[in-house]
Design a protein around this motif. Sequence first.
Motif: not given
Length: 307
Positions: A190-194, A201-204, A212-218
Amino acid sequence: MIFICAVIFSLKIGVEELTIKDLFSATSGSSKLLIISRIPRTLTLLLTGAGLAVAGVIMQQLTRNKFLAPSTAGTLDAAKLGILMGLLFFPHLGMLPKLGIGLLVCFALTSFFTFSVAEIVKKDSLLIPVFGVMYGYVLNALTTMLGVHFNIIQNMEGWLIGNFAKSLQGQYELIFLLIPIVVISYNYAHRFTILGMGKSFTLNLGINYRFFMGLGILLTAITVSTTVLLVGSIPFIDLVVPNLVSLFHGDNMHKNLPFTAVYGAISLLLCDSIARLIIYPYEMPASMIIGSLGALVFLIILLKKGR
């Protein structure tokens, strides 16, 4: 049903004939062959296919681009470079430390592309993968330069070609690292979808965008580095499978992630089976079949979406 049939078919293929009865029997010869070779290879195929397909979905969500995947964003080439550096400069270390070195290099170089190049050209969906492929070629050139300098270019080319023949007992167990990666990816789907809806939009919504960008890349870097270290370079699975799932099931990542993992596993099983049968009793590298069929399927997807 297709999944079970593909698994059984993969277990049966080989110079040593095994019947369906042998697969479920405990006789010494068949059980030893299964434990040492057939089961490790099939498990590696399943986890590699599922892991790479899930990594492709994550990359597409992070960059909001259906044409981007680890193989078209330089991630695959970054993993090759990192693992080669581990093998060259730290030959005394075990597999896990070498994987760690490859992971660090892969994470750093993928983060550089995601937070710099992809952001600069993010308005043009076709330009990002073009820059990603160019970036990958630069990293691949550095890898080749190291291979030439240390006079291991021939060994390196053989090692980097995607081939599952070396997936044997005692050599494949690191592939189980992909199981928690897939589970974590599902939990944060759900977080990656957002994240795919944009930074503002994500920060709002109060979600930590950079974390979560870093987590996805990791997660992507761990998956790709592990597969490169154990089986070599596997193209197109990370690009084609997510697009096929999106085409047939929509873009809900949390709902589609199980489909993506299963389709990725089945695709790799079938491609490897073809590679083992096409010149039986010898076998071709699975990456050759995956590359050929993957390019054809992706072309069909592009033409279908173009309509």
